[in-house]
Design an enzyme around this catalytic site. Structure first.
Site, mmCIF file in Angstrom:
data_model
loop_
_atom_site.group_PDB
_atom_site.id
_atom_site.type_symbol
_atom_site.label_atom_id
_atom_site.label_comp_id
_atom_site.label_asym_id
_atom_site.label_seq_id
_atom_site.Cartn_x
_atom_site.Cartn_y
_atom_site.Cartn_z
ATOM 1 N N MET A 26 0.847 -1.195 0.000
ATOM 2 C CA MET A 26 0.000 0.000 0.000
ATOM 3 C C MET A 26 0.884 1.249 0.000
ATOM 4 S SD MET A 26 -3.420 -0.991 2.069
ATOM 5 C CE MET A 26 -2.808 -0.726 3.720
ATOM 6 N N HIS A 30 9.205 1.018 3.283
ATOM 7 C CA HIS A 30 10.339 1.024 4.209
ATOM 8 C C HIS A 30 11.183 -0.210 3.909
ATOM 9 C CE1 HIS A 30 7.949 -1.985 6.226
ATOM 10 N NE2 HIS A 30 6.971 -1.118 6.413
ATOM 11 N N HIS A 33 9.527 -3.586 3.116
ATOM 12 C CA HIS A 33 9.027 -3.784 1.741
ATOM 13 C C HIS A 33 10.185 -4.083 0.789
ATOM 14 C CE1 HIS A 33 5.803 -0.956 3.324
ATOM 15 N NE2 HIS A 33 5.082 -1.970 2.879
ATOM 16 N N GLN A 57 -10.341 -2.579 2.598
ATOM 17 C CA GLN A 57 -9.832 -3.276 3.779
ATOM 18 C C GLN A 57 -9.712 -2.372 5.003
ATOM 19 O OE1 GLN A 57 -5.981 -4.140 1.664
ATOM 20 N NE2 GLN A 57 -5.101 -3.938 3.715
ATOM 21 N N GLY A 143 4.953 -9.900 3.678
ATOM 22 C CA GLY A 143 5.710 -9.796 4.924
ATOM 23 C C GLY A 143 5.087 -10.625 6.035
ATOM 24 N N LYS A 145 5.160 -9.727 9.234
ATOM 25 C CA LYS A 145 4.630 -8.919 10.340
ATOM 26 C C LYS A 145 3.106 -9.069 10.384
ATOM 27 C CE LYS A 145 4.103 -4.515 10.124
ATOM 28 N NZ LYS A 145 2.695 -4.150 10.406
ATOM 29 N N ASP A 146 2.498 -9.093 9.199
ATOM 30 C CA ASP A 146 1.054 -9.327 9.108
ATOM 31 C C ASP A 146 0.842 -10.843 9.055
ATOM 32 O OD1 ASP A 146 0.053 -6.496 8.768
ATOM 33 O OD2 ASP A 146 1.512 -6.616 7.159
HETATM 34 O O1 PAF Z 1 -0.174 -5.828 3.544
HETATM 35 C C1 PAF Z 1 -0.605 -4.917 2.829
HETATM 36 O O2 PAF Z 1 0.056 -3.890 2.614
HETATM 37 C C2 PAF Z 1 -1.994 -5.040 2.226
HETATM 38 O O3 PAF Z 1 -2.860 -5.662 3.089
HETATM 39 C C3 PAF Z 1 -1.995 -5.729 0.848
HETATM 40 C C4 PAF Z 1 -1.538 -7.182 0.959
HETATM 41 C C5 PAF Z 1 -1.093 -4.971 -0.098
HETATM 42 C C6 PAF Z 1 -3.415 -5.735 0.273
HETATM 43 O O4 PAF Z 1 -3.907 -4.440 0.113
#
Ligand code: PAF
Length: 275
Positions: A26, A30, A33, A57, A143, A145-146
Site C-alpha cells: 500500500m 520502508h 518492503h 480493507q 511480509g 509482520k502481518d
Molecule cells: O499488507 C498490505 O500492505 C496489504 O494488506 C496488501 C496485501 C497490499 C493488500 O492491500
C-alpha cells in the site's frame, strides 16, 4: 523501472514475461518492503510491485484517509531496489464499478485482528485476488509482520487454486526491536520511544515458553498487564498454533505469539514464532 497505472498497459507490459514475482503493497515503503523486493528478485525475472491503498480493507472510521501516500519517494526506492514494474493504479482503475463480488475469508480470519477490524480480511482477500488475476505471477511475496494476513492469503491461494507460490519475508525491525510499519510514522516521539514495548512483551512470552513454561494463560496475562501498565490499549496478545492459527493443543510445539495494541491513535501489531 516501468511505472504503469492502467490494467490495459499492465497486461501489455507483462505479456510474454516468462516469470513474474508480485510484491503487493500500500506504499509508504520502508526497508521491510524492500526486503520483499529483494526476495522477489531472487525468484523471478520480472518483479512487479503494486502500490494501492485499498479502501475495502479499512474499517469504517479507520485510517484510510490519513494513510500516508508517498508515491515519488516510493517510486525512487523501488527503482533503486531493482524492481522492474510498478503498478500504481487509482481507485477507479481497480474498482471501476461497485465491487459486488467479494471473497469470503476463511475461519482463521474471524479472530485476532478480524475481531477488531470488521471487514478487513474480506477487503484484503478481495483485492489480493484481483491483483493475482491482474498480474498473474508465479510467485507472490508478503511480509510476516502481518502474520494472520499471510496465513489467510495462503488459504486463499490454496482454496481458490491460484497456482501461485506464496513466499514469506521475515519482519524487518528497527535496532530497538520495533517492527517496521508504515503506521510507525504516526507515532509521536514519546510513543515512538515506548513502541518497542510490544515486541518486548512478545519476546518474554517466547522466552518463557522456550524455557519450558507451559502456563500459557499466565504468560499472556503478564504480557497484557505489562502493556496496560505502560499506557497501551491492548486489543489482544494471544498464542496460536502456526499451522492452523487456532488455540494450541497441549502438545503442539510450533507456536506463534501475536499481539495488537494501541499507542494513542496508532495501532501496532507484531508476532514472534516460538520453537
Ligand atoms: O499488507 C498490505 O500492505 C496489504 O494488506 C496488501 C496485501 C497490499 C493488500 O492491500
Amino acid at each position: 523501472m516501468d511505472v504503469i497505472t492502467t490494467v490495459a498497459a499492465l497486461r501489455e507490459r507483462l505479456r510474454g514475461e516468462p516469470s513474474v514475482a508480485l510484491v503487493p503493497t500500500m506504499g509508504n515503503l520502508h526497508a521491510g518492503h524492500l526486503s520483499l523486493v529483494e526476495i522477489a528478485r531472487g525468484r523471478a525475472g520480472c518483479v512487479v510491485a503494486t502500490i494501492f491503498v485499498n479502501r475495502l480493507q479499512f474499517e469504517p472510521g479507520g485510517d484510510f484517509d490519513r494513510y500516508p501516500r508517498t508515491m515519488e519517494r516510493d517510486r525512487e526506492l523501488l527503482a533503486k531496489a531493482g524492481c522492474h514494474v510498478l503498478f500504481a493504479p487509482d481507485e477507479r482503475e481497480v474498482y471501476p464499478e461497485p465491487q459486488e463480488i467479494r471473497v469470503t475469508p476463511p475461519k482463521s480470519a474471524a479472530q485476532l485482528c478480524g475481531d477488531y477490524r470488521p471487514g478487513h480480511f474480506e477487503g484484503v482477500v478481495t483485492v489480493v485476488s484481483k491483483l493475482f488475476n491482474l498480474v498473474r505471477p508465479q510467485v507472490a511475496v508478503f511480509g510476516s509482520k502481518d502474520y494472520q494476513q499471510l496465513h489467510v492469503i495462503r488459504t486463499l491461494e490454496r482454496q481458490l487454486n491460484f497456482g501461485i507460490e506464496i513466499v514469506a519475508g521475515t519482519t524487518v525491525r528497527d535496532p530497538d526491536g520495533l517492527a517496521m510499519s508504515s503506521r510507525n510514522g504516526y507515532l509521536s516521539p514519546q510513543d515512538r520511544a515506548r513502541a518497542p514495548g510490544l515486541n518486548q512483551v512478545l519476546r518474554q512470552v517466547k522466552q518463557g515458553i522456550e524455557a519450558g513454561d507451559r502456563n500459557y494463560a499466565s504468560l499472556l496475562r503478564v504480557a497484557r498487564d505489562t502493556l496496560d501498565a505502560a499506557g497501551w490499549r491492548v486489543d489482544y496478545v494471544e498464542l496460536r498454533g502456526r499451522a492452523t492459527l487456532e488455540a494450541p493443543t497441549a502438545n503442539e510445539r510450533e507456536l506463534v505469539v501475536l499481539g495488537a495494541a494501541w499507542l494513542g491513535k496508532t495501532r501496532l501489531i507484531d508476532n514472534l514464532e516460538i520453537n
